[in-house]
Design an enzyme around this catalytic site. Structure first.
Site, PDB file in Angstrom:
ATOM      1  N   ASP A  85       0.875  -1.170   0.000  1.00  0.00           N
ATOM      2  CA  ASP A  85       0.000   0.000   0.000  1.00  0.00           C
ATOM      3  C   ASP A  85       0.925   1.236   0.000  1.00  0.00           C
ATOM      4  O   ASP A  85       2.127   1.100   0.299  1.00  0.00           O
ATOM      5  CB  ASP A  85      -0.860  -0.088   1.275  1.00  0.00           C
ATOM      6  N   ASP A 141       0.102   5.194   1.071  1.00  0.00           N
ATOM      7  CA  ASP A 141       0.020   6.161   2.181  1.00  0.00           C
ATOM      8  C   ASP A 141       0.001   5.431   3.534  1.00  0.00           C
ATOM      9  O   ASP A 141      -0.791   4.514   3.739  1.00  0.00           O
ATOM     10  CB  ASP A 141      -1.239   7.014   2.054  1.00  0.00           C
TER      11      ASP A 141
HETATM   12  O1  LIG Z   1      -4.607   3.086  -0.161  1.00  0.00           O
HETATM   13  P1  LIG Z   1      -3.698   4.204   0.263  1.00  0.00           P
HETATM   14  O2  LIG Z   1      -2.524   4.372  -0.658  1.00  0.00           O
HETATM   15  O3  LIG Z   1      -3.287   4.093   1.696  1.00  0.00           O
HETATM   16  O4  LIG Z   1      -4.613   5.491   0.107  1.00  0.00           O
HETATM   17  C1  LIG Z   1      -5.603   5.837   1.082  1.00  0.00           C
HETATM   18  C2  LIG Z   1      -5.780   7.323   1.081  1.00  0.00           C
HETATM   19  O5  LIG Z   1      -4.445   7.826   1.243  1.00  0.00           O
HETATM   20  C3  LIG Z   1      -4.269   9.226   1.155  1.00  0.00           C
HETATM   21  O6  LIG Z   1      -4.810   9.835   2.322  1.00  0.00           O
HETATM   22  C4  LIG Z   1      -4.124   9.510   3.504  1.00  0.00           C
HETATM   23  O7  LIG Z   1      -2.782  10.034   3.422  1.00  0.00           O
HETATM   24  C5  LIG Z   1      -2.705  11.483   3.339  1.00  0.00           C
HETATM   25  C6  LIG Z   1      -1.236  11.850   3.175  1.00  0.00           C
HETATM   26  O8  LIG Z   1      -0.437  11.351   4.197  1.00  0.00           O
HETATM   27  C7  LIG Z   1      -3.336  12.081   4.608  1.00  0.00           C
HETATM   28  O9  LIG Z   1      -3.288  13.505   4.537  1.00  0.00           O
HETATM   29  C8  LIG Z   1      -4.780  11.606   4.736  1.00  0.00           C
HETATM   30  O10 LIG Z   1      -5.347  12.079   5.953  1.00  0.00           O
HETATM   31  C9  LIG Z   1      -4.839  10.075   4.723  1.00  0.00           C
HETATM   32  O11 LIG Z   1      -6.170   9.596   4.721  1.00  0.00           O
HETATM   33  C10 LIG Z   1      -4.873   9.760  -0.116  1.00  0.00           C
HETATM   34  O12 LIG Z   1      -4.743  11.162  -0.145  1.00  0.00           O
HETATM   35  C11 LIG Z   1      -6.311   9.324  -0.285  1.00  0.00           C
HETATM   36  O13 LIG Z   1      -6.816   9.759  -1.520  1.00  0.00           O
HETATM   37  C12 LIG Z   1      -6.381   7.813  -0.229  1.00  0.00           C
HETATM   38  O14 LIG Z   1      -7.736   7.406  -0.330  1.00  0.00           O
END
Ligand SMILES: O=P(O)(O)OC[C@H]1O[C@H](O[C@H]2O[C@H](CO)[C@@H](O)[C@H](O)[C@H]2O)[C@H](O)[C@@H](O)[C@@H]1O
Length: 306
Positions: A30, A32
């Protein structure tokens, strides 16, 4: 209690590699919260150079895919490694290898987008949400091509329920879209039966491991959407999931890592272990076979560069 059920993948490293012996490890990562630390601004969730180097080395030894909720182009712009396979939009946008390992040379990569018919709807909802949420300071709507993310990490806690209500009121007119929750983010996705777990299975099949018993998939992720992939591995009884979390959680993963820095340690150990086991195998070969293999490699190099 929970911690005991989900031990550290670093502490259990030997057990993990023993279980994989004789099998092909395939890595699913994954983005983020797994490869990059969680930050306030989603556009600045950069991956460190050290992590990139680690993932590059990892992909030399094991087929490696990035599976993210993000738009595939966006996650690629962060990772910047062409040798990986990418599944963006929670697995709804897959760019991967040719069907079966033998076809790798024909350079035709798989592109699978099971939610393409939803693009106009997603675009429309994006515009509506931008408009509806502009009055809430800190709210941020991210367009992930086949899905959307409404971030509230920077919204005052008192406004969280108002934002959620606004999102729900927009979605009332779109029964074919569903709402799930991630880390301080509301995620909007088509209701099709497709998720990160299905993406994992699709990629395994594309790599030629559909019905193999000697494949060992490892999926590392930090979020609820990663649970679909953990569950697939648990149900198949193949490989395992690793949850990235500082706190114990109810999960289908088998092991835990606390944060991206521990993920990097784990990946580095995996690379080192593989390198050493290959060296051991090499030393076991007779001198005559070593000589023959070296000659074959030289011949291949000559034919490649001529
Ligand atoms: O499946 P992933 O790659 O883990 O994506 C899930 C979401 O990740 C991102 O948001 C998350 O990370 C951001 C940056 O660190 C943070 O600001 C946010 O609060 C987290 O939820 C991404 O921006 C989303 O679009 C994804 O759905």
């Amino acid at each position: 209690m929970e911690q005991l059920r989900h031990p550290s993948a670093l502490e259990m490293f030997e057990q993990i590699t023993n279980a994989s012996k004789g099998k092909q490890i395939v890595m699913f990562l994954d983005y983020d919260g797994t490869l990059s630390p969680i930050v306030e601004d989603p556009d600045r969730a950069y991956m460190s150079d050290a992590m990139r180097t680690t993932v590059r080395k990892l992909a030399r030894y094991f087929p490696t895919a990035i599976v993210s909720g993000r738009c595939r182009d966006k996650v690629y712009s962060f990772v910047q490694l062409a040798e990986l396979y990418y599944a963006g939009s929670h697995g709804m946008d897959i760019k991967g290898p040719s069907k079966g390992p033998k076809d790798k040379n024909d350079a035709q990569s798989v592109l699978f987008q099971p939610a393409s018919e939803f693009v106009p709807m997603i675009d429309k909802v994006y515009k509506t949400l931008l408009d509806k949420t502009k009055s809430i300071p800190g709210a941020n709507v991210e367009h992930n091509k086949f899905c959307l993310s409404v971030h509230y990490r920077c919204v005052d806690e008192k406004k969280w329920s108002e934002l959620a209500q606004q999102v729900k009121s927009v979605l009332k007119d779109y029964p074919k879209l569903r709402l799930t929750q991630g880390r301080k983010v509301l995620e909007i996705r088509p209701t099709i039966k497709w998720d990160k777990g299905k993406a994992l299975e699709f990629l395994l099949e594309s790599l030629g491991y559909a019905n193999c018993t000697d494949v060992f998939p490892v999926y590392i992720g930090d979020d609820r959407t990663d649970e679909d992939a953990f569950k697939v591995l648990r149900d198949r009884g193949q490989g395992f999931g690793i949850l990235v979390s500082k706190i114990p959680k109810d999960t289908n993963a088998s092991y835990c890592l606390q944060e991206p820095s521990e993920v990097m340690d784990f990946l580095q150990r995996l690379v080192k272990w593989k390198k050493m086991s290959l060296q051991r195998q090499w030393k076991k070969l007779s001198l005559r076979r070593q000589f023959r293999m070296r000659r074959q490699i030289e011949e291949m190099k000559v034919s490649l560069f001529n």
